[in-house]
Design an enzyme around this catalytic site. Sequence first.
Site, PDB file in Angstrom:
ATOM      1  N   PRO A   2       0.828  -1.209   0.000  1.00 61.00           N
ATOM      2  CA  PRO A   2       0.000   0.000   0.000  1.00 61.00           C
ATOM      3  C   PRO A   2       0.864   1.263   0.000  1.00 61.00           C
ATOM      4  CG  PRO A   2      -0.845  -1.603   1.559  1.00 61.00           C
ATOM      5  CD  PRO A   2       0.474  -2.129   1.088  1.00 61.00           C
ATOM      6  N   GLU A   3       0.519   2.191  -0.884  1.00 66.37           N
ATOM      7  CA  GLU A   3       1.253   3.446  -1.007  1.00 66.37           C
ATOM      8  C   GLU A   3       0.382   4.581  -0.471  1.00 66.37           C
ATOM      9  OE1 GLU A   3       2.995   3.853  -4.945  1.00 66.37           O
ATOM     10  OE2 GLU A   3       2.936   1.683  -5.212  1.00 66.37           O
TER      11      GLU A   3
END
Length: 264
Positions: A2-3
């Site tokens: 996840p960014e």
Amino acid sequence: MPELPEVETTRRRLLPLLEGKRLLEVRHQDPLRYRHTERARERAVEGVGRRGKFLLLALSGGLEMVVHLGMTGGFRLEKTPHTRAEFLLEDGVLHFHDPRRFGRIWVVERGAYGEIPLLARLGPEPLSPEFRPEAFLQGLRRSRKPLKALLLDQTLAAGVGNIYADEALFRAGLSPFRLGREVSEAEALRLFQALREVLAEAVALGGSTLSDRTYQQPDGLPGGFQKRHAVYGRAGLPCPRCGAPIAKGVVAGRGTHHCPWCQR
């Protein structure tokens, strides 16, 4: 992993579930990954923030819970076979789901990040007023690293990872293999603007859920930005601009997607 857009989406979904609530206990069986969580017992959650790819839960008594989702971590409203920790609240239970077990949780004095050196050295938030084109250009020009590696470094812009680095470089028309010191002022400005645009669009659409579906919002809904990916995960498919096949290489040990024609 996840960014920024996925973590920001998670933060927004968690806000009404946690803010103002009393955290009775964090239950788990992995004190090496989830550190000092006993300090959070009976604390009120005063706020839910984010820094780069980290979630920051402000707790009463001057404490802070730092959560890094790792590669596959996320929160769920229902228990799953991969629930690793349970947040017992006064009005329910929130489950930390992490199939590959790379997620981490720390409870620390607020702002004391000695155990979390990456958090202490993060650069500016790319969607904030502190993210300025002049400093971005200087950071690029000082480095002999490829542009893709610079975007992943977290010191120029916090929270950028593989997906959004590839997409921003495509929008800016810059090769991921170009060295930072080689870019012109006009090229740096294009990349600066493309990065902000891509991240803002991805946040608005709830992030990117890929084919493995490891990232989902706490209510189980997928993100929507994957439908707008121009290059990421599209090796061999036609470029949406010129029709040339999207190529995949490696920069800084990460798979890197680009159009060899549009990003020469």
